[in-house]
Design a protein around this motif. Structure first.
Motif, PDB file in Angstrom:
ATOM      1  N   VAL A  64       0.866  -1.185   0.000  1.00  0.00           N
ATOM      2  CA  VAL A  64       0.000   0.000   0.000  1.00  0.00           C
ATOM      3  C   VAL A  64       0.898   1.229   0.000  1.00  0.00           C
ATOM      4  O   VAL A  64       1.814   1.329   0.821  1.00  0.00           O
ATOM      5  CB  VAL A  64      -0.917  -0.003   1.245  1.00  0.00           C
ATOM      6  N   VAL A  65       0.650   2.137  -0.937  1.00  0.00           N
ATOM      7  CA  VAL A  65       1.409   3.395  -0.994  1.00  0.00           C
ATOM      8  C   VAL A  65       0.496   4.507  -0.477  1.00  0.00           C
ATOM      9  O   VAL A  65      -0.663   4.607  -0.913  1.00  0.00           O
ATOM     10  CB  VAL A  65       1.838   3.711  -2.446  1.00  0.00           C
ATOM     11  N   VAL A  66       0.999   5.315   0.435  1.00  0.00           N
ATOM     12  CA  VAL A  66       0.224   6.453   0.950  1.00  0.00           C
ATOM     13  C   VAL A  66       0.866   7.726   0.411  1.00  0.00           C
ATOM     14  O   VAL A  66       1.993   8.054   0.790  1.00  0.00           O
ATOM     15  CB  VAL A  66       0.235   6.485   2.497  1.00  0.00           C
ATOM     16  N   SER A  67       0.187   8.384  -0.505  1.00  0.00           N
ATOM     17  CA  SER A  67       0.783   9.584  -1.093  1.00  0.00           C
ATOM     18  C   SER A  67      -0.233  10.316  -1.965  1.00  0.00           C
ATOM     19  O   SER A  67      -1.109   9.686  -2.560  1.00  0.00           O
ATOM     20  CB  SER A  67       1.985   9.195  -1.961  1.00  0.00           C
ATOM     21  N   ASP A  68      -0.048  11.632  -2.068  1.00  0.00           N
ATOM     22  CA  ASP A  68      -0.904  12.371  -2.998  1.00  0.00           C
ATOM     23  C   ASP A  68      -0.034  13.062  -4.055  1.00  0.00           C
ATOM     24  O   ASP A  68      -0.424  14.059  -4.634  1.00  0.00           O
ATOM     25  CB  ASP A  68      -1.759  13.411  -2.250  1.00  0.00           C
ATOM     26  N   SER A  69       1.193  12.540  -4.257  1.00  0.00           N
ATOM     27  CA  SER A  69       2.095  13.233  -5.176  1.00  0.00           C
ATOM     28  C   SER A  69       2.653  12.292  -6.237  1.00  0.00           C
ATOM     29  O   SER A  69       2.440  11.082  -6.199  1.00  0.00           O
ATOM     30  CB  SER A  69       3.247  13.847  -4.390  1.00  0.00           C
ATOM     31  N   ARG A  70       3.436  12.895  -7.136  1.00  0.00           N
ATOM     32  CA  ARG A  70       4.039  12.135  -8.226  1.00  0.00           C
ATOM     33  C   ARG A  70       4.998  11.060  -7.706  1.00  0.00           C
ATOM     34  O   ARG A  70       5.108   9.983  -8.278  1.00  0.00           O
ATOM     35  CB  ARG A  70       4.792  13.113  -9.135  1.00  0.00           C
ATOM     36  N   VAL A  71       5.668  11.368  -6.608  1.00  0.00           N
ATOM     37  CA  VAL A  71       6.593  10.369  -6.031  1.00  0.00           C
ATOM     38  C   VAL A  71       5.815   9.088  -5.724  1.00  0.00           C
ATOM     39  O   VAL A  71       6.232   7.982  -6.055  1.00  0.00           O
ATOM     40  CB  VAL A  71       7.272  10.928  -4.747  1.00  0.00           C
ATOM     41  N   PHE A  88      -4.119  14.370  -7.413  1.00  0.00           N
ATOM     42  CA  PHE A  88      -2.692  14.223  -7.103  1.00  0.00           C
ATOM     43  C   PHE A  88      -2.008  15.567  -7.336  1.00  0.00           C
ATOM     44  O   PHE A  88      -2.338  16.277  -8.289  1.00  0.00           O
ATOM     45  CB  PHE A  88      -2.077  13.137  -7.978  1.00  0.00           C
ATOM     46  N   LYS A  89      -1.042  15.886  -6.467  1.00  0.00           N
ATOM     47  CA  LYS A  89      -0.359  17.194  -6.554  1.00  0.00           C
ATOM     48  C   LYS A  89       0.920  17.083  -7.382  1.00  0.00           C
ATOM     49  O   LYS A  89       1.589  16.050  -7.348  1.00  0.00           O
ATOM     50  CB  LYS A  89       0.070  17.634  -5.141  1.00  0.00           C
ATOM     51  N   ALA A  90       1.271  18.187  -8.034  1.00  0.00           N
ATOM     52  CA  ALA A  90       2.540  18.297  -8.781  1.00  0.00           C
ATOM     53  C   ALA A  90       2.737  17.146  -9.752  1.00  0.00           C
ATOM     54  O   ALA A  90       3.806  16.524  -9.801  1.00  0.00           O
ATOM     55  CB  ALA A  90       3.712  18.370  -7.800  1.00  0.00           C
ATOM     56  N   VAL A  91       1.674  16.826 -10.495  1.00  0.00           N
ATOM     57  CA  VAL A  91       1.770  15.717 -11.467  1.00  0.00           C
ATOM     58  C   VAL A  91       1.396  16.221 -12.860  1.00  0.00           C
ATOM     59  O   VAL A  91       0.700  17.227 -13.013  1.00  0.00           O
ATOM     60  CB  VAL A  91       0.797  14.564 -11.118  1.00  0.00           C
ATOM     61  N   TYR A  92       1.871  15.514 -13.870  1.00  0.00           N
ATOM     62  CA  TYR A  92       1.405  15.753 -15.227  1.00  0.00           C
ATOM     63  C   TYR A  92       0.185  14.859 -15.442  1.00  0.00           C
ATOM     64  O   TYR A  92       0.068  13.800 -14.807  1.00  0.00           O
ATOM     65  CB  TYR A  92       2.490  15.372 -16.234  1.00  0.00           C
ATOM     66  N   ASP A  93      -0.690  15.278 -16.385  1.00  0.00           N
ATOM     67  CA  ASP A  93      -1.880  14.459 -16.666  1.00  0.00           C
ATOM     68  C   ASP A  93      -1.485  13.030 -17.016  1.00  0.00           C
ATOM     69  O   ASP A  93      -2.135  12.069 -16.618  1.00  0.00           O
ATOM     70  CB  ASP A  93      -2.681  15.062 -17.846  1.00  0.00           C
ATOM     71  N   GLN A  94      -0.363  12.908 -17.779  1.00  0.00           N
ATOM     72  CA  GLN A  94       0.014  11.551 -18.219  1.00  0.00           C
ATOM     73  C   GLN A  94       0.450  10.642 -17.066  1.00  0.00           C
ATOM     74  O   GLN A  94       0.323   9.429 -17.168  1.00  0.00           O
ATOM     75  CB  GLN A  94       1.063  11.552 -19.344  1.00  0.00           C
TER      76      GLN A  94
END
Ligand SMILES: Cc1cc2nc3c(=O)[nH]c(=O)nc-3n(C[C@H](O)[C@H](O)[C@H](O)COP(=O)(O)OP(=O)(O)OC[C@H]3O[C@@H](n4cnc5c(N)ncnc54)[C@H](O)[C@@H]3O)c2cc1C
Length: 326
Positions: A155-162, A186-192
């Motif tokens: 399980v990954v807990v994150s709201d970012s590109r990382v 998600f924050k600081a992400v590209y659509d792709q």
């Protein structure tokens, strides 16, 4: 008080490790002091699974592999490596040598110093769950050693590109991957990035939060979400941002520019005998890249060598002097 070294390197990132190796080539008794429990700096911390294409001769090497290789190279000259210790100040003595003071109260004596500590130290924000200590071995704040997830539920807990990168990297190894995002987007992400995630087999949980961890003393078996759902989980990887503690180099008596240390062509700082290399150093047209750190480390070590022994050669070739070469 510790014994005196020819050179002490502050920071065991990729630059500091390479500097340690090169100092061995210059036959300097060398110590490396790293704040984190492990070496590797930003490469290990932020992108161990990413492929790196711009280091000469290592096209497409992963961050983890590159750190491993440089670490091995450094170990070949057997420097003293201290981890989990933070340098807080540098004191210059009348004889031109230095005492480095660490947060734990230790003092390190050295004839010269290379500052290879990037912009400072990083700590991951811990998972905000009271019983997380009980499950510490199964909660990770980097994605190093990816083979440990083979066939496991993660399980990954994150709201970012990382977090997206981690989930996609795990998808190839783990048997089941979930990503839990506290928010809708998600924050600081590209659509792709998001499209790639949505097209993958990773289960995405938006507006979700872990409220409980389940398992025995020796195993994590699952997590419970705020909405009451339970997910199977043997490992939880958390990336909820960083606490960055900048190095206040000016408090060490060093000049600074944009938080970094201005250096001359010899990687010398305003304090004679103290040199800087890698992301810690700044000069016109500086590139913040791994390969630049390697070159700067060499120059800094050569300069340190000549500070200790003004008659020393300005450089050496590994083929001529490297003792361990076959
Ligand atoms: C997301 C990302 C992707 C990147 N991709 C690439 C790429 O593809 N190619 C490329 O060439 N470069 C890339 N870079 C840049 C590259 O990672 C850096 O240039 C390189 O890591 C700098 O290494 P360094 O050892 O100088 O500093 P760091 O990696 O920052 O290491 C400094 C070390 O010093 C330690 N430290 C700090 N302060 C102290 C203290 N007071 N006492 C003891 N220890 C201390 C820190 O814990 C850290 O381990 C990327 C960077 C990022 C963030």
């Amino acid at each position: 008080m510790s014994e005196q070294f020819d050179l002490t390197i502050i920071g065991g990132g990729i630059t500091g490790l390479y500097a340690a190796f090169y100092a061995g080539m210059r036959e300097m008794k060398t110590k490396v002091i790293e704040y984190q429990p492990d070496v590797g700096g930003k490469v290990s911390f932020f992108y161990p699974e990413k492929k790196i294409y711009d280091v000469g001769g290592f096209f497409g090497v992963t961050g983890e592999e590159l750190v491993h290789r440089v670490e091995e190279q450094a170990e070949s000259i057997e420097p003293e490596l201290i981890t989990g210790e933070k340098i807080e100040s540098i004191e210059k003595l009348e004889d031109g040598s230095f005492i480095l003071h660490s947060s734990g109260g230790n003092q390190h004596l050295s004839k010269t110093v290379i500052v290879a500590s990037g912009m400072g130290t990083y700590d991951m924000k811990p998972l905000d769950i009271t019983q997380r200590k009980k499950f510490d071995p199964f909660i990770h704040y980097t994605i190093q050693n990816i083979s440990q997830y083979k066939g496991k539920k993660a399980v990954v807990v994150s709201d970012s590109r990382v977090g997206i990168d981690w989930a996609l990297a795990l998808e190839k190894t783990a048997s089941e991957v979930h990503i839990i995002n506290h928010t809708e987007d998600f924050k600081a992400v590209y659509d792709q990035d998001v499209e790639k995630l949505e097209a993958s087999s990773v289960h995405i949980h938006r507006n979700a939060k872990i409220t409980d961890l389940e398992g025995t003393a020796s195993d994590l078996t699952g997590v419970t979400l705020e909405n009451g759902n339970r997910l199977p989980a043997e490992h939880v990887l958390v990336y909820e941002g960083l606490k960055i503690e900048k190095s206040y180099y000016q408090e060490w008596g060093l000049d600074t520019e944009k938080g970094r240390i201005p250096v001359d062509m010899n990687m010398g700082t305003n304090i004679e005998g103290v040199f800087a290399a890698g992301d810690a150093a700044i000069y016109p047209h500086k590139t913040m890249l791994i390969a630049s750190g390697f070159t700067e480390a060499m120059t800094a070590v050569n300069s340190a060598k000549m500070y200790v022994d003004p008659k020393a050669k300005s450089q050496v070739y590994s083929t001529v002097i490297y003792k361990h070469s076959k």
